[in-house]
Design a protein around this motif. Sequence first.
Motif, PDB file in Angstrom:
ATOM      1  N   MET B 145       0.845  -1.213   0.000  1.00  0.00           N
ATOM      2  CA  MET B 145       0.000   0.000   0.000  1.00  0.00           C
ATOM      3  C   MET B 145       0.875   1.256   0.000  1.00  0.00           C
ATOM      4  SD  MET B 145      -2.826  -1.371   2.725  1.00  0.00           S
ATOM      5  CE  MET B 145      -3.610   0.172   3.121  1.00  0.00           C
ATOM      6  N   LEU B 146       1.952   1.212   0.815  1.00  0.00           N
ATOM      7  CA  LEU B 146       2.876   2.352   0.856  1.00  0.00           C
ATOM      8  C   LEU B 146       3.516   2.558  -0.512  1.00  0.00           C
ATOM      9  CD1 LEU B 146       4.597   1.729   4.287  1.00  0.00           C
ATOM     10  CD2 LEU B 146       3.441   3.823   3.634  1.00  0.00           C
ATOM     11  N   ASP B 147       3.933   1.456  -1.114  1.00  0.00           N
ATOM     12  CA  ASP B 147       4.559   1.513  -2.434  1.00  0.00           C
ATOM     13  C   ASP B 147       3.590   2.157  -3.440  1.00  0.00           C
ATOM     14  OD1 ASP B 147       6.864   0.425  -4.109  1.00  0.00           O
ATOM     15  OD2 ASP B 147       5.124  -0.337  -5.184  1.00  0.00           O
ATOM     16  N   ARG B 148       2.333   1.736  -3.380  1.00  0.00           N
ATOM     17  CA  ARG B 148       1.316   2.288  -4.284  1.00  0.00           C
ATOM     18  C   ARG B 148       1.100   3.776  -4.013  1.00  0.00           C
ATOM     19  NH1 ARG B 148      -3.070  -0.312  -7.109  1.00  0.00           N
ATOM     20  NH2 ARG B 148      -1.678  -2.112  -7.190  1.00  0.00           N
ATOM     21  N   SER B 149       1.076   4.162  -2.728  1.00  0.00           N
ATOM     22  CA  SER B 149       0.886   5.584  -2.375  1.00  0.00           C
ATOM     23  C   SER B 149       2.022   6.429  -2.935  1.00  0.00           C
ATOM     24  CB  SER B 149       0.868   5.773  -0.861  1.00  0.00           C
ATOM     25  OG  SER B 149      -0.208   5.134  -0.315  1.00  0.00           O
ATOM     26  N   ILE B 150       3.264   5.903  -2.806  1.00  0.00           N
ATOM     27  CA  ILE B 150       4.421   6.659  -3.320  1.00  0.00           C
ATOM     28  C   ILE B 150       4.310   6.795  -4.838  1.00  0.00           C
ATOM     29  CG2 ILE B 150       6.939   6.644  -3.571  1.00  0.00           C
ATOM     30  CD1 ILE B 150       7.045   5.131  -0.869  1.00  0.00           C
ATOM     31  N   GLU B 151       3.940   5.694  -5.493  1.00  0.00           N
ATOM     32  CA  GLU B 151       3.789   5.738  -6.959  1.00  0.00           C
ATOM     33  C   GLU B 151       2.729   6.767  -7.355  1.00  0.00           C
ATOM     34  OE1 GLU B 151       5.408   4.162  -9.336  1.00  0.00           O
ATOM     35  OE2 GLU B 151       6.701   2.981  -8.030  1.00  0.00           O
ATOM     36  N   LYS B 156       1.343  12.133  -9.455  1.00  0.00           N
ATOM     37  CA  LYS B 156       0.713  13.440  -9.258  1.00  0.00           C
ATOM     38  C   LYS B 156       1.741  14.560  -9.488  1.00  0.00           C
ATOM     39  CE  LYS B 156      -1.965  15.871  -5.777  1.00  0.00           C
ATOM     40  NZ  LYS B 156      -2.442  15.840  -4.397  1.00  0.00           N
ATOM     41  N   ILE B 157       2.954  14.348  -8.944  1.00  0.00           N
ATOM     42  CA  ILE B 157       4.017  15.346  -9.119  1.00  0.00           C
ATOM     43  C   ILE B 157       4.361  15.479 -10.601  1.00  0.00           C
ATOM     44  CG2 ILE B 157       6.483  15.782  -8.694  1.00  0.00           C
ATOM     45  CD1 ILE B 157       6.058  14.507  -5.907  1.00  0.00           C
ATOM     46  N   ASN B 158       4.479  14.335 -11.250  1.00  0.00           N
ATOM     47  CA  ASN B 158       4.816  14.331 -12.672  1.00  0.00           C
ATOM     48  C   ASN B 158       3.751  15.079 -13.484  1.00  0.00           C
ATOM     49  OD1 ASN B 158       6.286  13.575 -14.949  1.00  0.00           O
ATOM     50  ND2 ASN B 158       5.027  11.763 -15.256  1.00  0.00           N
ATOM     51  N   ALA B 169       3.202  25.559 -10.000  1.00  0.00           N
ATOM     52  CA  ALA B 169       3.705  25.317  -8.650  1.00  0.00           C
ATOM     53  C   ALA B 169       3.069  26.282  -7.672  1.00  0.00           C
ATOM     54  CB  ALA B 169       5.206  25.479  -8.639  1.00  0.00           C
ATOM     55  N   THR B 170       1.909  25.912  -7.193  1.00  0.00           N
ATOM     56  CA  THR B 170       1.263  26.792  -6.234  1.00  0.00           C
ATOM     57  C   THR B 170       1.652  26.358  -4.827  1.00  0.00           C
ATOM     58  OG1 THR B 170      -0.648  25.383  -6.082  1.00  0.00           O
ATOM     59  CG2 THR B 170      -0.706  27.077  -7.782  1.00  0.00           C
ATOM     60  N   ARG B 171       1.521  27.321  -3.916  1.00  0.00           N
ATOM     61  CA  ARG B 171       1.845  27.034  -2.518  1.00  0.00           C
ATOM     62  C   ARG B 171       0.958  25.892  -1.984  1.00  0.00           C
ATOM     63  NH1 ARG B 171       4.440  30.473   1.501  1.00  0.00           N
ATOM     64  NH2 ARG B 171       4.960  31.974  -0.097  1.00  0.00           N
ATOM     65  N   GLY B 172      -0.333  25.916  -2.373  1.00  0.00           N
ATOM     66  CA  GLY B 172      -1.294  24.903  -1.906  1.00  0.00           C
ATOM     67  C   GLY B 172      -0.911  23.514  -2.373  1.00  0.00           C
ATOM     68  N   LEU B 173      -0.527  23.418  -3.652  1.00  0.00           N
ATOM     69  CA  LEU B 173      -0.176  22.114  -4.214  1.00  0.00           C
ATOM     70  C   LEU B 173       1.072  21.551  -3.535  1.00  0.00           C
ATOM     71  CD1 LEU B 173      -0.794  20.005  -6.417  1.00  0.00           C
ATOM     72  CD2 LEU B 173       0.754  21.250  -7.907  1.00  0.00           C
ATOM     73  N   ILE B 174       2.057  22.431  -3.320  1.00  0.00           N
ATOM     74  CA  ILE B 174       3.289  21.977  -2.674  1.00  0.00           C
ATOM     75  C   ILE B 174       3.005  21.535  -1.237  1.00  0.00           C
ATOM     76  CG2 ILE B 174       5.538  22.773  -1.817  1.00  0.00           C
ATOM     77  CD1 ILE B 174       5.776  24.308  -4.454  1.00  0.00           C
ATOM     78  N   ARG B 175       2.133  22.286  -0.559  1.00  0.00           N
ATOM     79  CA  ARG B 175       1.777  21.912   0.817  1.00  0.00           C
ATOM     80  C   ARG B 175       1.082  20.543   0.829  1.00  0.00           C
ATOM     81  NH1 ARG B 175      -1.093  26.263   2.649  1.00  0.00           N
ATOM     82  NH2 ARG B 175      -3.041  25.265   2.187  1.00  0.00           N
ATOM     83  N   ILE B 177       1.403  18.129  -1.355  1.00  0.00           N
ATOM     84  CA  ILE B 177       2.389  17.076  -1.638  1.00  0.00           C
ATOM     85  C   ILE B 177       3.230  16.793  -0.394  1.00  0.00           C
ATOM     86  CG2 ILE B 177       4.510  16.591  -2.951  1.00  0.00           C
ATOM     87  CD1 ILE B 177       3.097  18.023  -5.328  1.00  0.00           C
ATOM     88  N   ALA B 178       3.643  17.872   0.292  1.00  0.00           N
ATOM     89  CA  ALA B 178       4.466  17.701   1.495  1.00  0.00           C
ATOM     90  C   ALA B 178       3.678  16.952   2.572  1.00  0.00           C
ATOM     91  CB  ALA B 178       4.934  19.052   2.004  1.00  0.00           C
ATOM     92  N   GLU B 179       2.390  17.274   2.698  1.00  0.00           N
ATOM     93  CA  GLU B 179       1.550  16.602   3.708  1.00  0.00           C
ATOM     94  C   GLU B 179       1.395  15.118   3.387  1.00  0.00           C
ATOM     95  OE1 GLU B 179      -1.197  20.377   5.061  1.00  0.00           O
ATOM     96  OE2 GLU B 179      -2.101  18.786   3.868  1.00  0.00           O
ATOM     97  N   HIS B 180       1.166  14.846   2.105  1.00  0.00           N
ATOM     98  CA  HIS B 180       1.005  13.455   1.659  1.00  0.00           C
ATOM     99  C   HIS B 180       2.298  12.674   1.918  1.00  0.00           C
ATOM    100  CE1 HIS B 180      -1.106  10.811  -1.561  1.00  0.00           C
ATOM    101  NE2 HIS B 180      -0.578  10.086  -0.614  1.00  0.00           N
TER     102      HIS B 180
END
Lengths: 55, 278
Positions: B145-151, B156-158, B169-175, B177-180
């Motif tokens: 599951m972790l592997d799938r989440s990272i993928e 999403k980043i790609n 690159a919005t502040r919200g999107l980066i936040r 991604i960082a939270e995830h």
Amino acid sequence: MEICYLLAFPDSDESGTHPLEQFKGLKDAPYFQPIDIDLVSLGEETLIIKGMPWR
Amino acid sequence: MRQRYDGVVQMVECHYDLRDPFAVSVLPDRTKIQSVLQSRYLPEAIRKSGLFEEYSILLVKEARPTPDKWIEKNAHALANMIRSQRDVFEQNEIGEVLSSRTRYSARELTLIDWEGAIIIAPGEDYQSDIALLKIGNYQLLRYRMLDRSIEDLLDKINESFFQNRRPRATRGLIRQIAEHKLEIMLNFERAEQSLLLIGDWYTAKLYESIHNEFYLKDWKESVRAKLDNLENIVETIQENFVLSFETLMERLQMLGWVLLLIGYLYLYALDAGWIHFP
């Protein structure tokens, strides 16, 4: 003889209302609790599949 | 019996009696029954995604003259049963399937393979070993599951930063991604630290065997490596975002200075009488 079939799948619980249990009855278990996994029982049932009872 | 582990994985444990485990009809019957159980308990989306684990255990009350001799006598049939195969195994393959054995006493033995297990216990005391096999399956699924989440996060980043011509690159999107990323890291730590099955006691030895047969160490290392990569990527994005933000601020500052200079020149020209209003 008996067959035990295990099936594990992702299933998140948002409510968190079920009472938590602990793993018990491990052979030679030490004095401390070696498994820190939150365990919740969701029930038991008996099914009849191809005329055979599955419990 | 159904249980939920750590609020993220549901574990279903089903039992049924088997008169002759070596009968020809056992394998097709088992396949059909397991398919019925899967359609009953597995949500359709999960079934399609393949993100689930199934595992069969043969519970044996009596194995004569000794558990090891009984296994050797029925080696071929047992190997086929564990691997759910009708094909004939080579002798060395059979040895591989049946090699990982842990003994609680002279009459009690548990054999672990990555697709199935055999528990031999004259007192029908199977539950302790089943509990450990459930934990092994839970951990394996948790790593998957972790592997799938990272993928998913990498996709999403790609998609957000590289597939669009102009990256947004919005502040919200980066936040987000960082939270995830943080959530994945915490889940990884949780999967790591939940067990203290260390030492020479029987359950710890059996867990070590499960850990080896399920390749949990390899999964852990693979997930850790992906997490490290993800961390580097997120850091690079954050640094880039800070840089582009700084560049924007510098440009705004420059624009301010230019406007101020124009205003100053205008006032100077007005004061010098170069500009006349009618």
